[in-house]
Design an enzyme around this catalytic site. Structure first.
Site, mmCIF file in Angstrom:
data_model
loop_
_atom_site.group_PDB
_atom_site.id
_atom_site.type_symbol
_atom_site.label_atom_id
_atom_site.label_comp_id
_atom_site.label_asym_id
_atom_site.label_seq_id
_atom_site.Cartn_x
_atom_site.Cartn_y
_atom_site.Cartn_z
ATOM 1 N N ASP A 126 -6.346 40.488 116.532
ATOM 2 C CA ASP A 126 -6.059 41.456 114.831
ATOM 3 C C ASP A 126 -4.490 41.254 113.549
ATOM 4 O OD1 ASP A 126 -3.971 42.028 115.881
ATOM 5 O OD2 ASP A 126 -4.641 44.712 115.934
ATOM 6 N N ASP A 129 3.327 46.424 120.065
ATOM 7 C CA ASP A 129 3.123 47.222 118.806
ATOM 8 C C ASP A 129 3.722 48.428 118.711
ATOM 9 O OD1 ASP A 129 1.546 45.635 116.241
ATOM 10 O OD2 ASP A 129 1.638 47.822 115.818
HETATM 11 C C1 MIC Z 1 4.510 45.279 111.957
HETATM 12 O O1 MIC Z 1 3.369 46.264 111.748
HETATM 13 O O2 MIC Z 1 5.310 44.877 111.727
HETATM 14 C C2 MIC Z 1 3.293 44.648 113.275
HETATM 15 C C3 MIC Z 1 3.464 43.204 112.934
HETATM 16 O O3 MIC Z 1 2.769 45.193 113.726
HETATM 17 C C4 MIC Z 1 4.873 44.730 114.946
HETATM 18 C C5 MIC Z 1 4.833 43.098 115.591
HETATM 19 C C6 MIC Z 1 4.664 42.468 115.333
HETATM 20 O O4 MIC Z 1 5.663 41.779 114.851
HETATM 21 O O5 MIC Z 1 3.942 41.596 116.323
HETATM 22 C C7 MIC Z 1 4.740 45.862 115.358
HETATM 23 O O6 MIC Z 1 5.060 46.904 114.229
HETATM 24 O O7 MIC Z 1 5.376 46.091 116.135
HETATM 25 FE FE1 SF4 Z 2 -1.260 45.330 111.884
HETATM 26 FE FE2 SF4 Z 2 0.882 46.465 112.509
HETATM 27 FE FE3 SF4 Z 2 0.275 46.412 110.132
HETATM 28 FE FE4 SF4 Z 2 -0.694 48.001 111.587
HETATM 29 S S1 SF4 Z 2 1.221 47.903 110.782
HETATM 30 S S2 SF4 Z 2 -2.253 46.695 110.568
HETATM 31 S S3 SF4 Z 2 -0.688 46.923 113.381
HETATM 32 S S4 SF4 Z 2 0.562 44.768 110.785
#
Ligand code: MIC
Ligand code: SF4
Length: 649
Positions: A65, A120
């Site tokens: 995603d 995540d």
């Molecule tokens: C985010 O919202 O910062 C992410 C990207 O989803 C990260 C995970 C990542 O850095 O791959 C998260 O929230 O853990």
């Molecule tokens: Fe994706 Fe992280 Fe953004 Fe949620 S907060 S939509 S998991 S990048």
């Protein structure tokens, strides 16, 4: 200590070992795991390194995603690896386009009363369905897949007592923004937020999920709602009624702290640049010119959220000076909107419809123009996360976002003069799981596809007896993992640690001067150990373990700060980096970049229950001693001394 809470009941049911006293380490059994592609490749490489033939959880799902731009072959290489390794290891695979992990998990897999560990930080979204859903680093999730219990500090329980119900134009997003105003993003490490009270029944599961999702910004371990008649209705509508169980706190439950919130008092709110706890009421911002509006992310992209936007935009059009982009949270949401005509209403109004995924939330496109205001229904507005330096990103509800899309300025939606659209609860979701691929049987022979950009988890050596450190960087409060390890255009490097390491702390690099990575490499090559100095709330935000792996790769052995956030601290331990805190915060002012930090006999120092002593030698010649505390468990110490968890399994 809290008593009779949902949190305690779920921990009791999953308890493996430890001491049930606030702050003490406990280990719990994990029923389900989720990974997403940006953290998942490393998690599955780690699982492979552990030589685990098949996952041992009840259910594990691998989602794609985050990284879907496919600028160059790297992203697709990752997807192919993830799909093949999922098939081989007994993991469900949710294909790119099927939606954001948290949204899809809520729709199709979340189960009240179960535990979920996800690589995540917004995994707590599924707290909305009554799960104990916790975000962690990839290695912790890989270990959970391998059947290893998850270690965490026994939590404090913050009870949030909800009464009343939301007024028109005020939504679940405003509830969590209000809580961020009260609790802020700092100082909540080691707590879990549990919702109770008569107001709970006025919120549907998707609304609850918005609240638990952005609970991540409070820095708590997770947030959870009871599983009640609304939860049952949601599961029925998803054709998963067999998964419902009632989960509730005892009538006389006691919490460590109680916050009361009358939902009727909640107003439209906004998190202003550049922190989710920089909260103002929308009416205070009325009239500020808005150039971009984006609706989506795992916080606010359910059918209900987009339906309200569609109703507001129907037969109207997006203001001439605004761009409106919409990223539906899942394929289910997108397909339902397209079949019920709402997608047509959005398109007719001028919305730019993006694919179902994280997209702009993680800086994958749609960066705003310089010095312009962007309104997003997301959960994070850390500086630069949009991909534009100096960005002006505000976090708002879908209602506030749609109002600005129509007027071109910040507008309290109550002042639009529009009738509040009544959005009925969905009685039957459109269920189509053809983008979810079940794992292959254990006996099937599956080739794991490894294109050249799929690396290996880097190796680390045991912690040396004496740390001859040098401060490579000194930073301030609230350093997020986005500062440490930028995502956006660099996301595609997640499977390639040597390449990704080059951009550690990129936002602090200065033109014409060596980068953080170059300075760290010089120190490492000179046989010394890199040290990072920070202040409060170091390592906020995402769960990305790359914020520990890449510094480890560059030779960092210690982080010294006022406080280090939970997931990041665990990631540092997992990769053999010492998370230390100043015993005397005034020492922060005395220590500077390039100073030498000598920590002798670290093994012996960690073995006793006393502060660690370090000798600092200023680059200018001065010398003094500092004391450093830690709250490492015996197991943490064992892992750090060994050079990280991978060396121990
Ligand atoms: C985010 O919202 O910062 C992410 C990207 O989803 C990260 C995970 C990542 O850095 O791959 C998260 O929230 O853990
Ligand atoms: Fe994706 Fe992280 Fe953004 Fe949620 S907060 S939509 S998991 S990048």
């Amino acid at each position: 200590m809290a008593k009779g809470t949902i949190v305690q009941k779920i921990i009791d049911k999953h308890f493996v070992s430890g001491e049930k006293t606030v702050g003490c380490p406990v280990a719990i059994r994990i029923d389900q795991t989720l990974t997403q592609d940006a953290t998942g490749t490393m998690a599955y490489l780690e699982l492979e390194a552990m030589k685990v033939p098949r996952v041992k959880t009840e259910l594990s799902v691998s989602y794609v995603d985050h990284n879907m731009m496919q600028n160059g072959p790297e992203n697709r290489n990752d997807h192919l690896y993830l799909q093949s390794v999922a098939a081989a290891k007994g993991v469900y695979f949710s294909r790119p386009g099927n939606g954001i992990c948290h949204q899809v998990h809520l729709e199709r897999f979340g189960e009240p009363g179960k535990t979920l560990l996800g690589s995540d930080s917004h995994t707590p979204t599924n707290g909305g369905i009554g799960m104990m859903a916790i975000g962690a680093g990839g290695l912790d999730v890989a270990q959970a897949m391998a059947g290893v219990p998850f270690r965490m500090a026994y939590p404090k329980v913050i009870g949030v007592k909800l009464t009343g119900s939301l007024s028109p134009w005020c939504s679940a997003k405003d509830v969590i923004l209000k809580l961020l105003e009260i609790l802020t993003t700092k100082g909540n490490v080691g707590s879990i937020v549990e919702y109770f009270g008569t107001g709970v029944k006025s919120l549907s599961v998707p609304q609850r999920a918005t609240i638990t999702n952005m609970g991540a910004e409070l820095g708590v371990t997770t947030s959870i709602f009871p599983s009640d008649a609304n939860t049952k209705a949601f599961l029925d509508a998803q054709k998963r009624d067999d998964k419902w169980v009632e989960i509730k706190a005892d009538a006389d439950a006691e919490y460590d702290r109680v916050i009361e919130l009358n939902l009727a008092s909640v107003e439209p709110m906004a998190a202003c640049p550049s922190s989710p706890d920089n909260i103002k009421r929308v009416k205070e911002l009325n009239g500020i010119k808005v150039e971009q509006v984006i609706i989506g992310s795992c916080t606010n992209s359910s059918v209900r959220d987009l339906a309200i936007v569609a109703a507001m935009l129907k037969d109207r059009h997006v203001h001439d000076k605004v761009t409106l982009s919409i990223a539906p949270g899942s394929r289910q949401v997108l397909e339902m909107l397209s079949r019920n005509g709402m997608l047509g209403d959005l398109i007719a109004a001028g919305a730019r419809v993006l694919e179902s995924g994280c997209g702009p939330c993680i800086g994958q496109g749609q960066s705003p123009a310089d010095t312009t205001v962007t309104l997003r229904t997301f959960n994070r507005n850390f500086a630069g996360r949009t991909g534009t330096k100096g960005d002006q990103a505000y976090l708002v509800s879908p209602e506030v976002a749609a109002a600005a899309a129509l007027t071109g300025v910040f507008t309290d939606p109550r002042e639009l003069g529009m009738k509040y659209p009544e959005i009925a609860e969905v009685k039957e979701f459109l269920v189509n799981d053809n983008m979810i691929i079940p794992p292959q049987p254990a006996e099937a022979s599956i080739e794991i596809i490894r294109k050249p950009t799929i690396g290996r988890p880097p190796e680390n050596t045991a912690l040396p007896q004496n740390i001859t450190g040098e401060v490579i960087i000194k930073v301030g409060d609230k350093i997020t993992t986005d500062h440490i390890m930028p995502a956006g255009i660099h996301l595609k490097l997640r499977s390639n640690i040597p390449a990704y390491s080059k951009v550690v702390f990129e936002c602090f690099n200065e033109d014409g001067k060596p980068t953080f990575a170059e300075r760290a490499a010089m120190v490492r090559d000179a046989g010394r150990h890199g040290i990072i100095v920070g202040r409060d709330s170091y390592g906020q935000g995402s769960s990305r373990e790359h914020a520990a792996i890449c510094p480890m790769f560059l030779g960092i052995k210690g982080v010294i700060a006022f406080a280090i956030e939970r997931i990041h601290a665990a990631n540092l331990v997992n990769f053999g980096i010492l998370p230390l805190v100043f015993a005397n915060q005034a020492d922060y002012d005395k220590i500077n970049e390039k100073d030498a930090v000598l920590i002798e006999n670290i093994r012996e120092q960690l073995a006793v229950d006393k502060p660690v002593k370090a000798a600092v030698q200023n680059a200018s010649g001065g010398e003094f001693e500092i004391e450093l505390n830690h709250n490492l468990s015996e197991e943490d110490i064992r892992l750090i001394l060994a050079g990280g968890s991978l060396n121990c399994v």
